[in-house]
Design a protein around this motif. Structure first.
Motif, PDB file in Angstrom:
ATOM      1  N   THR A   7      71.223  68.449  87.662  1.00 13.12           N
ATOM      2  CA  THR A   7      70.481  69.467  88.004  1.00 13.12           C
ATOM      3  C   THR A   7      70.942  70.295  89.385  1.00 13.12           C
ATOM      4  OG1 THR A   7      69.867  67.393  89.547  1.00 13.12           O
ATOM      5  CG2 THR A   7      68.528  67.871  87.663  1.00 13.12           C
ATOM      6  N   VAL A   8      71.113  69.754  90.466  1.00 19.31           N
ATOM      7  CA  VAL A   8      71.700  70.648  91.575  1.00 19.31           C
ATOM      8  C   VAL A   8      73.179  70.536  91.907  1.00 19.31           C
ATOM      9  CG1 VAL A   8      69.347  70.236  92.783  1.00 19.31           C
ATOM     10  CG2 VAL A   8      71.028  68.575  93.111  1.00 19.31           C
ATOM     11  N   GLY A   9      73.958  69.604  91.018  1.00 14.66           N
ATOM     12  CA  GLY A   9      75.251  69.965  91.103  1.00 14.66           C
ATOM     13  C   GLY A   9      76.021  69.401  92.553  1.00 14.66           C
ATOM     14  N   VAL A  10      75.656  68.220  93.298  1.00  9.78           N
ATOM     15  CA  VAL A  10      76.162  67.706  94.368  1.00  9.78           C
ATOM     16  C   VAL A  10      76.411  66.328  94.207  1.00  9.78           C
ATOM     17  CG1 VAL A  10      75.452  69.434  95.965  1.00  9.78           C
ATOM     18  CG2 VAL A  10      73.900  67.702  95.644  1.00  9.78           C
ATOM     19  N   ALA A  11      76.614  66.001  92.958  1.00 10.57           N
ATOM     20  CA  ALA A  11      76.897  64.361  92.687  1.00 10.57           C
ATOM     21  C   ALA A  11      77.683  63.437  93.443  1.00 10.57           C
ATOM     22  CB  ALA A  11      77.178  64.240  91.160  1.00 10.57           C
ATOM     23  N   SER A  12      78.913  64.006  93.725  1.00 11.02           N
ATOM     24  CA  SER A  12      79.913  63.228  94.478  1.00 11.02           C
ATOM     25  C   SER A  12      79.185  63.087  96.105  1.00 11.02           C
ATOM     26  CB  SER A  12      81.250  64.005  94.726  1.00 11.02           C
ATOM     27  OG  SER A  12      81.718  63.850  93.413  1.00 11.02           O
ATOM     28  N   LEU A  13      78.531  63.961  96.688  1.00 11.24           N
ATOM     29  CA  LEU A  13      78.081  63.460  97.998  1.00 11.24           C
ATOM     30  C   LEU A  13      77.080  62.341  98.018  1.00 11.24           C
ATOM     31  CD1 LEU A  13      78.735  65.276 100.615  1.00 11.24           C
ATOM     32  CD2 LEU A  13      79.505  66.410  98.382  1.00 11.24           C
ATOM     33  N   LEU A  14      76.842  61.827  96.774  1.00 17.50           N
ATOM     34  CA  LEU A  14      76.157  60.802  96.930  1.00 17.50           C
ATOM     35  C   LEU A  14      76.890  59.434  96.560  1.00 17.50           C
ATOM     36  CD1 LEU A  14      73.422  59.111  97.006  1.00 17.50           C
ATOM     37  CD2 LEU A  14      72.960  59.505  94.495  1.00 17.50           C
ATOM     38  N   SER A  15      77.686  59.557  95.433  1.00 16.42           N
ATOM     39  CA  SER A  15      78.505  58.379  95.075  1.00 16.42           C
ATOM     40  C   SER A  15      79.727  58.249  95.883  1.00 16.42           C
ATOM     41  CB  SER A  15      78.835  58.564  93.660  1.00 16.42           C
ATOM     42  OG  SER A  15      79.580  59.779  93.296  1.00 16.42           O
ATOM     43  N   PHE A  16      80.801  59.192  96.117  1.00 17.77           N
ATOM     44  CA  PHE A  16      81.686  59.171  97.107  1.00 17.77           C
ATOM     45  C   PHE A  16      81.347  58.440  98.341  1.00 17.77           C
ATOM     46  CE2 PHE A  16      84.913  60.720  99.821  1.00 17.77           C
ATOM     47  CZ  PHE A  16      86.034  60.228  99.387  1.00 17.77           C
ATOM     48  N   PRO A  17      80.498  58.633  99.175  1.00 14.11           N
ATOM     49  CA  PRO A  17      80.205  57.934 100.397  1.00 14.11           C
ATOM     50  C   PRO A  17      80.000  56.302  99.987  1.00 14.11           C
ATOM     51  CG  PRO A  17      79.031  59.933 100.538  1.00 14.11           C
ATOM     52  CD  PRO A  17      79.565  59.878  99.045  1.00 14.11           C
ATOM     53  N   VAL A  18      79.407  56.072  98.947  1.00 17.29           N
ATOM     54  CA  VAL A  18      78.914  54.642  98.600  1.00 17.29           C
ATOM     55  C   VAL A  18      80.330  53.927  98.647  1.00 17.29           C
ATOM     56  CG1 VAL A  18      78.021  52.965  97.106  1.00 17.29           C
ATOM     57  CG2 VAL A  18      76.693  55.028  97.820  1.00 17.29           C
ATOM     58  N   LEU A  19      81.255  54.276  97.819  1.00 17.09           N
ATOM     59  CA  LEU A  19      82.449  54.047  97.530  1.00 17.09           C
ATOM     60  C   LEU A  19      83.292  53.733  98.771  1.00 17.09           C
ATOM     61  CD1 LEU A  19      83.874  55.494  94.186  1.00 17.09           C
ATOM     62  CD2 LEU A  19      82.210  53.378  94.691  1.00 17.09           C
ATOM     63  N   ILE A  20      83.326  54.689  99.594  1.00 17.08           N
ATOM     64  CA  ILE A  20      83.793  54.453 101.015  1.00 17.08           C
ATOM     65  C   ILE A  20      83.437  53.495 101.898  1.00 17.08           C
ATOM     66  CG2 ILE A  20      84.537  55.860 103.183  1.00 17.08           C
ATOM     67  CD1 ILE A  20      86.237  56.681 101.094  1.00 17.08           C
ATOM     68  N   ALA A  21      82.018  53.682 101.755  1.00 13.15           N
ATOM     69  CA  ALA A  21      81.236  52.420 102.534  1.00 13.15           C
ATOM     70  C   ALA A  21      81.888  51.002 102.151  1.00 13.15           C
ATOM     71  CB  ALA A  21      79.828  52.628 102.570  1.00 13.15           C
TER      72      ALA A  21
END
Length: 254
Positions: A22-36
């Motif tokens: 849809t809006v094209g910002v997928a990594s801004l959701l998944s990447f911080p979860v992995l970092i956390a």
């Protein structure tokens, strides 16, 4: 990784898959979860790229009707250029300090948000200045080739907001409906991530548990996102893309 942490990664994959299509910002959701969860940044980036591949694949399948509306030479060119560009992104990721692109990326995303928002007016202005003002642009200009390649490089390097950038490039360079551009964007970033992910598997460290959990969620989310993206009115979708991009840029700057 505990049970609740595994569920959090699957949920992040589901949400990221929807955002991919849809809006094209997928990594801004998944990447911080992995970092956390304590995964090192480069390993998290690599695992995130591999884990979201199924989401982009299912999203591209969901947009198969829209992709049939794109001239075949354009589809081949965009996919090939993004795939080749992503190789440069992988080289940059493994060779440069982590903060180099991080400092530039938010401003790139903000600029492309401006382009996405103003794209209808800019496209009308470009058509009015062309030799054939009433003809639709169905082939790529040299500028569109260049910025498609640049977006492929960025997608291979980090990718957060790459979908917004690709929407701006394709929406400005071609006269296609936004839903069709969304499908082509999803397919092109799939190509970039397939190449980047293949290289990462060989030469980089991957957290396979995180990647597998993301994949499980993203394959469902990508397909759902394609159906949502097809049904959202063009004006609303454009607004959501701009808002998502601005939010992503702000999060990266803070």
């Amino acid at each position: 990784m505990s049970g609740p942490e595994q569920l959090a990664v699957i949920a992040a994959g589901l949400g990221a898959g929807i955002l991919t299509s849809t809006v094209g910002v997928a990594s801004l959701l998944s990447f911080p979860v992995l970092i956390a969860l304590g995964i090192p940044p480069v390993v998290a980036n690599v695992s995130n790229t591999i884990g979201l591949l199924p989401g982009a694949l299912s999203g591209s399948f969901g947009y198969r009707r829209e992709l049939r509306e794109v001239p075949r030479p354009v589809t081949i060119a965009v996919v090939a250029i993004c795939a080749i560009g992503s190789i440069g992104g992988v080289v940059l990721l493994l060779a440069l300090p982590p903060g180099v692109f991080a400092a530039v990326a938010p401003w790139l995303i903000l600029f492309t948000c401006l382009i996405v928002g103003a794209q209808p007016r800019i496209s009308r202005w470009l058509r009015a200045r062309s030799d054939h003002p009433h003809a639709l642009r169905t082939s790529m200009s040299p500028a569109t080739y260049f910025f498609t390649a640049l977006t492929g490089v960025y997608g291979g390097y980090f990718g957060a907001g790459a979908g917004v950038m690709m929407m701006a490039v394709l929406g400005l360079g071609l006269d296609l409906e936004l839903r069709v551009v969304n499908g082509l964007k999803t397919l092109s970033l799939l190509a970039a991530n397939v190449v980047a992910g293949s290289i990462f598997v060989v030469i980089a460290e991957v957290d396979w548990t995180a990647a597998a959990l993301l994949a499980a969620g993203s394959i469902v989310g990508g397909y759902l996102g394609a159906h949502l993206g097809r049904r959202i009115p063009g004006g609303l979708l454009r607004t959501l893309i701009v808002l998502a991009g601005i939010t992503a840029a702000i999060l990266m700057l803070t």
